[in-house]
Motif scaffolding. Structure first.
Motif, PDB file in Angstrom:
ATOM      1  N   ARG A  95       0.916   3.940  -2.949  1.00  0.00           N
ATOM      2  CA  ARG A  95       0.498   5.270  -2.531  1.00  0.00           C
ATOM      3  C   ARG A  95       1.516   6.324  -2.953  1.00  0.00           C
ATOM      4  O   ARG A  95       1.141   7.387  -3.480  1.00  0.00           O
TER       5      ARG A  95
ATOM      6  N   GLU B  70       0.798   9.483  -5.395  1.00  0.00           N
ATOM      7  CA  GLU B  70       0.800  10.830  -4.823  1.00  0.00           C
ATOM      8  C   GLU B  70       2.013  11.662  -5.202  1.00  0.00           C
ATOM      9  O   GLU B  70       2.102  12.830  -4.817  1.00  0.00           O
TER      10      GLU B  70
ATOM     11  N   ASP C 263       0.827  -1.203   0.000  1.00  0.00           N
ATOM     12  CA  ASP C 263       0.000   0.000   0.000  1.00  0.00           C
ATOM     13  C   ASP C 263       0.863   1.255   0.000  1.00  0.00           C
ATOM     14  O   ASP C 263       0.555   2.241  -0.692  1.00  0.00           O
TER      15      ASP C 263
END
Length: 219
Positions: A16, A20, A12
């Motif tokens: 992520r 981002e 994750d």
């Protein structure tokens, strides 16, 4: 079950940081902690390179006068680029395209001289030196985001003039000015998408099966 697979929490975090990461243009002037900068540079240096040539060289710009001169080089190219964009010139000039003056840390990335001596993996694709250095920059970019720092890649400059300013040896080639530092916030979407310059293409339009992908416009 794949014993080599990372845990769900680790996966994750990886996905992520990729999602981002942003090409940042707005910075605070706060300095980057030396230990964090060293971690980021070590991550960059851990990048893969064709033939293990490690063609990247990083230059920290710490002199304020030199930073101003680099900004002038970028500004000159910004205006030339605007002229070349014709009908989108005014729109381009409204964009903030760099943070050279504001960022806490300014880095220049260059390809080292003597790259022609590396043949492994480059005989038919000599530009793989550039691809290798881009991997190093991406490593730095992702780890910077994970550390809560913004980074912007500036490519608006005359390579010869920048090389002259930094005493870069003949045969070496500057490829990036990296603005690195603290930010007030990360953009929700890529800045150029937020400002209507362009939109990200759909990945399904870019992946082909047994041949060139068919985009919606071609189908």
């Amino acid at each position: 079950m794949n014993a080599h697979r990372y845990s769900a929490v680790e996966l994750d975090a990886i996905y992520r940081v990729i999602a981002e990461r942003r090409d940042m243009r707005h910075f605070r002037p706060d300095p980057v902690a030396p230990e964090i900068l060293q971690r980021l540079l070590a991550a960059a240096h851990a990048a893969p390179s064709v033939g293990y040539m490690q063609p990247w060289r990083f230059i920290r710009v710490v002199d304020s006068t030199l930073r101003r001169e680099i900004h002038a080089v970028v500004e000159a190219e910004r205006r030339r680029t605007a002229d070349a964009l014709n009908e989108r010139s005014d729109e381009f000039m409204q964009l903030k395209v760099e943070g050279v003056r504001e960022c806490g840390e300014l880095l220049v990335v260059a390809l080292t001289e003597g790259r022609e001596n590396y043949v492994f993996g480059r005989r038919t694709l000599p530009e793989m030196d550039l691809a290798s250095a881009a991997c190093a920059i991406q490593n730095l970019w992702l780890t910077a985001r994970a550390e809560g720092l913004g980074m912007g890649w500036v490519s608006l400059f005359d390579p010869e003039r920048l090389a002259e300013l930094l005493d870069i040896p003949a045969g070496a080639l500057p490829i990036a000015i990296l603005c690195l530092g603290h930010v007030d916030a990360f953009y929700d979407r890529p800045m150029l998408a937020e400002q209507g310059w362009a939109e990200r293409m759909a990945v399904t339009d870019l992946v082909g099966i047994d041949g060139w992908p068919e985009t919606r416009s071609e189908s």
